[in-house]
Design an enzyme around this catalytic site. Structure first.
Site, PDB file in Angstrom:
ATOM      1  N   ALA A   1      31.801  41.555  43.832  1.00 20.30           N
ATOM      2  CA  ALA A   1      33.071  42.141  44.276  1.00 20.30           C
ATOM      3  C   ALA A   1      33.516  43.251  43.339  1.00 20.30           C
ATOM      4  O   ALA A   1      33.990  44.304  43.789  1.00 20.30           O
ATOM      5  CB  ALA A   1      34.146  41.060  44.372  1.00 20.30           C
ATOM      6  N   TYR A   2      33.358  43.024  42.049  1.00 18.95           N
ATOM      7  CA  TYR A   2      33.727  44.046  41.068  1.00 18.95           C
ATOM      8  C   TYR A   2      32.922  45.323  41.290  1.00 18.95           C
ATOM      9  O   TYR A   2      33.483  46.423  41.361  1.00 18.95           O
ATOM     10  CB  TYR A   2      33.486  43.513  39.657  1.00 18.95           C
ATOM     11  CG  TYR A   2      33.638  44.547  38.568  1.00 18.95           C
ATOM     12  CD1 TYR A   2      34.888  44.861  38.056  1.00 18.95           C
ATOM     13  CD2 TYR A   2      32.523  45.218  38.062  1.00 18.95           C
ATOM     14  CE1 TYR A   2      35.033  45.810  37.050  1.00 18.95           C
ATOM     15  CE2 TYR A   2      32.657  46.173  37.068  1.00 18.95           C
ATOM     16  CZ  TYR A   2      33.912  46.470  36.566  1.00 18.95           C
ATOM     17  OH  TYR A   2      34.052  47.423  35.583  1.00 18.95           O
TER      18      TYR A   2
END
Length: 241
Positions: A152-153
């Protein structure tokens, strides 16, 4: 009157180094922070205009932007440094975040906040009295490589790089918009020898980049008259390992 630079996330590490640098250069620094650290008192004493803002709370974001518009008529630059780094199995107080929570947080801090600030403060940037202004997104080298543990990052940083492309087209020629994508800059306290050795081995230049590397890149962008919509890679050659 001093030129005004807005830097998000100035409480520690790179954000603190950037704020200290620009204060020393005579800029008026606006800074945001989420957690109050003692060092912030030193920045205030040096003249920094600081705001405690939780970027995950939209009401606080709206209030912050309204205060800036009321107090300032122009901005020399916005440097988007505020960040979060949640792994995909993130836990807090023995409660595991859901996948949806993690993605929402990463997209909010790295994409939603820069998007809002760029759009809602564009008039202040275009009013810069030096005949030009800058937006700088502080991204990450993993945006191009990906990450098995921080999916996600990495995805949110890729989206941040897309903002650079879109806003450079939207705001030209008055505002230049660029990204800087560092890899390892400084180890954190508590990083053991084994971790440090493994991290350094990932680069052709096996060392910490240091915060000055990014500060010099920011100064280069400020001084450039012919670069917009680009992404500066400061990764020690990791892409070739």
């Amino acid at each position: 009157m001093s030129q005004v630079v807005l830097i998000t996330g100035i409480g520690k590490r790179l954000g603190l180094a950037l704020a200290s640098h620009f204060l020393a250069q005579g800029y008026q620094v606006i800074g945001t922070y989420r957690t109050a650290y003692p060092v912030l008192d030193e920045l205030k004493q040096q003249g920094a205009d600081l705001y405690q803002v939780d970027f995950y709370q939209q009401t606080q974001v709206d209030n912050f932007i309204a205060q800036l518009k009321q107090k300032y008529t122009s901005l020399r630059a916005i440097i988007h440094n505020a960040s979060d780094w949640l792994p995909d199995n993130a836990q807090k107080e023995d409660v595991q975040y859901s996948a949806a929570d993690i993605m929402q947080k990463m997209m909010t801090i790295h994409v939603g906040i820069p998007y809002q600030l760029n759009l809602r403060l564009k008039t202040l940037l275009k009013n810069s009295d030096i005949g030009g202004a800058d937006i700088i997104h502080l991204s990450d080298y993993v945006a191009e490589k990906g990450s098995k543990k921080h999916i996600a990052y990495a995805a949110s940083k890729t989206a941040m790089n897309s903002l650079t492309l879109s806003f450079s087209a939207l705001l030209a020629p008055e505002v230049k918009v660029n990204s800087i994508s560092p890899a390892l800059l400084k180890f954190n306290e508590g990083d053991d020898d084994a971790y440090q050795k493994k991290a350094l081995a990932k680069a052709l230049l096996p060392k910490e980049g240091g915060f000055d590397e990014v500060i010099q890149a920011v100064e280069f962008i400020f001084n450039s008259q012919f670069m917009t919509g680009r992404n500066m890679q400061l990764d020690g050659g990791r892409h070739l390992k």
